[in-house]
Structures are given as structure tokens and as C-alpha cells.
Design a protein around this motif. Structure first.
Motif: not given
Ligand code: ADE
Length: 234
Positions: A74, A119-120, A122, A124
Motif C-alpha cells: 500500500s 514500493i515507492g 506513487y 498504482l
Molecule cells: N498500491 C498502490 N500503490 C502502491 C505503492 N506505491 N506501493 C505499494 N502498494 C501500492
């Protein structure tokens, strides 16, 4: 989305060798009602839909083992890095909850999730892509998946980026392979690679250098680079 990842390349081999086992669960199978509904409007209003707690909790209860570590990718989680990949690669059993839409009901996170990982910085559209990134980074660190040599000089080991690589031809696009790499002198090649790692890290990720463990020779090289750049440009 997940099946092609587990069915290709190095992951495919790890699965075939029995080093990695996986199971993909569609939590829609755990919903009740005629439309297999798994999301609903957020309490308090606002855009988007929230995944309902019941189907998710039924799926987790059904598939979780006593040794499962439950990961929720997340954008609101702790920032993922190589150290976390190392740590997760030592676990027996990982269960990833892939969120969609506006996310999960908070009570699912409180009840089941061990690690919320981003993971960063931004956003997704789905947790699947983030889960694949995390799984990719960790599974290659499991013993027997790839050779130990390949892992040795990688980026982030000793908090430095990996050195530049070259292969044939010796001359390409008006540029030659650094002559030291053709010298056959192992000590000189090692020094060149150390210097190259420092220069690359200094250029692209200077923030990493405060954590780096550097030999005296490497520290001298770093000071020389800083002198060349000029301290005001750091
Ligand atoms: N779900 C949506 N964006 C994400 C992110 N940047 N890192 C991990 N899970 C995600």
C-alpha cells in the motif's frame, strides 16, 4: 497478472526446482450473494469503493498458515528496500493481500496485516503490481535461486550501486571498454570497480554514502571526487 510472472524466467525455474511454491487466491470466491460483491461505498462518503471485510477475512482465514507473514502492499506503508527484501526472503510463508480501488477496510489491516509496505511514493491501480515487485526482489535472494556470485557485487550491497559492465565488442559507438578491464590484472580491475561504484553512487544516490562501509582507498577516492565536483555542488 500474477500467473505470467510465476511462469517465466528465473521464477519459473525456482518453481520447477521446488524452491518456491505459490498459490493465487481470488477472494471473490469467498463472497456471498448472487453478484459475488466484494466492495462497497466508504462510510463518511468520498470517491471510490472499499473492499468489504468479510470476503477478505474468509479468504485469509482459509489460506493462512500459523507461519504466514501477512503483507499488505500500500502507498501508506513503510518504504520497501533491499534490507526488507533480505528479511522477507528468510520467511517460510508470505501471504500478500492485493488491494484495489480505495483500499481495504481498516479492520482487516488491524486484524491480519503484519507489514504494510510501499514500493515507492506513487500510486498504482492495484496491489498486484506492487506484490510482484516485492516478490521479485525477495525470491532471488532465497538460497539456490541464483548463484551466490551474481548477488555479491550488486547495487545496495555495502550501500553502493553496482559497477558498470561491458561486453564485446571492445569498441562501440565511438567508445571503448576501459582498458583496465582488458588488462587481466585482477587487483587493478577490483580497484577500478570500487572507484566506479563510488563515482556512480556519488552521482546518482549520494544519500546512500552515509551508510556505506568504505575502505581507506575508497574513502580517498570519494574525497577526490568531492574535490573535483566542488563542495558547493553537493
Ligand atoms: N498500491 C498502490 N500503490 C502502491 C505503492 N506505491 N506501493 C505499494 N502498494 C501500492
Amino acid at each position: 497478472m500474477i500467473l505470467p510472472f510465476f511462469s517465466s524466467s528465473i521464477m519459473k525455474r525456482a518453481v520447477e526446482k521446488g524452491i518456491v511454491e505459490y498459490e493465487i487466491v481470488d477472494f471473490r470466491d469467498y463472497s456471498s450473494g448472487s453478484y459475488n460483491k466484494v466492495d462497497d461505498l466508504p462510510y463518511g462518503g468520498g470517491a471510490g469503493m472499499v473492499l468489504m471485510p468479510e470476503p477478505l477475512s474468509k479468504a485469509i482465514e482459509d489460506r493462512k498458515s500459523p507461519s504466514s507473514r501477512v503483507i499488505f502492499p500500500s502507498p501508506g506503508g513503510r518504504l520497501f528496500n533491499q534490507e526488507m527484501a533480505q528479511e522477507l526472503s528468510r520467511e517460510d510463508d508470505l501471504l500478500f493481500i492485493c488491494g484495489h480501488y480505495e483500499g481495504l477496510d481498516r479492520r482487516i489491516i488491524d486484524e491480519y496485516v503484519d507489514d504494510e509496505i510501499s514500493i515507492g511514493d506513487y500510486v498504482l491501480t492495484s496491489g498486484e503490481t506492487a506484490s510482484i515487485v516485492i516478490i521479485d526482489a525477495l525470491f532471488r535472494l532465497i538460497d539456490g535461486v541464483i548463484s551466490k556470485d551474481s548477488l555479491e557485487d550488486e547495487s545496495f550491497n555495502s550501500s553502493l550501486l553496482e559497477y558498470d559492465q561491458y561486453t564485446r565488442p571492445e569498441r562501440y559507438c565511438n567508445s571503448s571498454v576501459p582498458s583496465v578491464l582488458l588488462s587481466g590484472n585482477h587487483a587493478l580491475i577490483c580497484s577500478w570497480r570500487d572507484d566506479n561504484r563510488i563515482a556512480k553512487t556519488m552521482h546518482s544516490r549520494p544519500d546512500m554514502l552515509s551508510e556505506a562501509s568504505l575502505s581507506l582507498r575508497m574513502r580517498r577516492k570519494l574525497i577526490k571526487i568531492i574535490d573535483e565536483i566542488g563542495i558547493e555542488d553537493l
